[in-house]
Design an enzyme around this catalytic site. Sequence first.
Site, PDB file in Angstrom:
ATOM      1  N   LYS A 221      -4.299 -45.653 -17.405  1.00 25.37           N
ATOM      2  CA  LYS A 221      -3.896 -44.244 -17.399  1.00 25.37           C
ATOM      3  C   LYS A 221      -4.969 -43.331 -17.988  1.00 25.37           C
ATOM      4  CE  LYS A 221       1.088 -45.225 -17.320  1.00 25.37           C
ATOM      5  NZ  LYS A 221       2.429 -44.778 -17.759  1.00 25.37           N
TER       6      LYS A 221
ATOM      7  N   GLU B 218      -5.582 -29.064 -25.265  1.00 25.67           N
ATOM      8  CA  GLU B 218      -4.246 -29.329 -24.702  1.00 25.67           C
ATOM      9  C   GLU B 218      -3.197 -28.447 -25.365  1.00 25.67           C
ATOM     10  OE1 GLU B 218      -3.357 -31.031 -22.183  1.00 25.67           O
ATOM     11  OE2 GLU B 218      -4.936 -32.468 -21.761  1.00 25.67           O
TER      12      GLU B 218
ATOM     13  N   LYS C 200      -1.191 -36.819 -25.760  1.00 23.67           N
ATOM     14  CA  LYS C 200      -0.708 -38.164 -25.469  1.00 23.67           C
ATOM     15  C   LYS C 200      -1.919 -39.018 -25.128  1.00 23.67           C
ATOM     16  CE  LYS C 200       2.342 -40.920 -22.619  1.00 23.67           C
ATOM     17  NZ  LYS C 200       3.418 -40.933 -21.634  1.00 23.67           N
TER      18      LYS C 200
ATOM     19  N   SER D  54       6.792 -47.512 -29.277  1.00 24.07           N
ATOM     20  CA  SER D  54       7.326 -48.874 -29.202  1.00 24.07           C
ATOM     21  C   SER D  54       6.452 -49.906 -29.924  1.00 24.07           C
ATOM     22  CB  SER D  54       7.492 -49.264 -27.735  1.00 24.07           C
ATOM     23  OG  SER D  54       6.252 -49.159 -27.037  1.00 24.07           O
TER      24      SER D  54
ATOM     25  N   LYS E  13       1.333 -38.322 -29.640  1.00 26.40           N
ATOM     26  CA  LYS E  13       1.813 -39.652 -29.331  1.00 26.40           C
ATOM     27  C   LYS E  13       0.640 -40.593 -29.068  1.00 26.40           C
ATOM     28  CE  LYS E  13       4.428 -42.020 -25.853  1.00 26.40           C
ATOM     29  NZ  LYS E  13       4.928 -41.975 -24.538  1.00 26.40           N
TER      30      LYS E  13
ATOM     31  N   TYR F 265      12.312 -45.372 -32.876  1.00 27.61           N
ATOM     32  CA  TYR F 265      13.270 -46.457 -32.631  1.00 27.61           C
ATOM     33  C   TYR F 265      13.916 -46.919 -33.931  1.00 27.61           C
ATOM     34  CZ  TYR F 265      10.821 -46.317 -28.224  1.00 27.61           C
ATOM     35  OH  TYR F 265      10.285 -45.871 -27.045  1.00 27.61           O
TER      36      TYR F 265
END
Length: 324
Positions: free
Chosen positions: A216, A232, A194, A273, A247, A312
């Site tokens: 972040k 990861e 991510k 998004s 992502k 979405y």
Amino acid sequence: MNIRPRRNRKSEAVRRMVEETKVTTDDFIFPLFLLEGANDKIEVDSMPGIYRLGLEKILKEIEVCLKLGINAFDVFPVVPEHYKDKAATKSFDPNFFYQKALKRIKSEFPEAAIMTDVALDPYNSDGHDGLVKNGEILNDETLEVLGKMALAQAEIGIDIIGPSDMMDGRVAYIREVLDDNGFTNVSIMSYTAKYASAFYGPFRDALDSAPKKGDKKTYQMNPANQREALIEADLDIEEGADFLMVKPALAYLDVIKLLKDNYAQPIAAYNVSGEYAMLKAAGMKGWLDYDRTMMETLLSIKRAGADVILTYHAKEFALLTKGK
Ligand code: PBG
């Protein structure tokens, strides 16, 4: 010329026969945003066509989507500011509207696969995925809260837990909490790679979950790094993840391919998004053909190696391809 590749493109029938990749609604997980007011419905400004829905409206939406062949949903809560605190206590409160709504969703649609996010940001007054102390995002202290959150979700009957927080050791921690409490059948879809991406902007608008301070970057990955995704992924596999997620999807197709080539576990990609918003905006302006660019985008994510796509576009895709 005895090799003429155009022969395999000469008609729709031949083209379909040799088509290498097919996207279907079976591949999708449809993200939904839950509001506290049961009958409320508010469009997300930066995601036209996507609504934050109250429980009654979400139940209707799931019913419609199931009929369209979409079988999996990822439900995110829109948490009003006054419920947020430093310790994100609503994230594991079985009496909070989100957990109660999930219970109702599972009881109405036991056949649907319901996924939930595990991260503190929607519940935390700091807007970070972990606990914050003196400006620092705490790792090991956060695991405890993530474990409680995952357990509360498992107790409701959630099928797939999605740790999206990027704390070190979270998959092993959550797996152990789940197993110790008898939830050996609850799956973990780890947000493995991510990235600290600007493409999450509209999502943070939808949930009002942007960090109050800072960014972040001390926990989400640097967009410049590909090999780090292998570190990861190795950890997630060792710690017991059932799915590995990348992502965002579009700017990271190489990472999807990398994980696909290196691991036998199903690979998921989150078509986020901002990726939805880009196509929508250009489509609404008449600059791009929305339907065709949507199909091409989803195809590219699958072609890169994603077995599962969180998107979405799920419902629009289903409506567009129905009967085809
Ligand atoms: C929460 C979370 C985020 C998204 C999914 N889970 C936002 C973030 O990490 O800031 C983004 C989804 C999207 O943009 O569609 N940790």
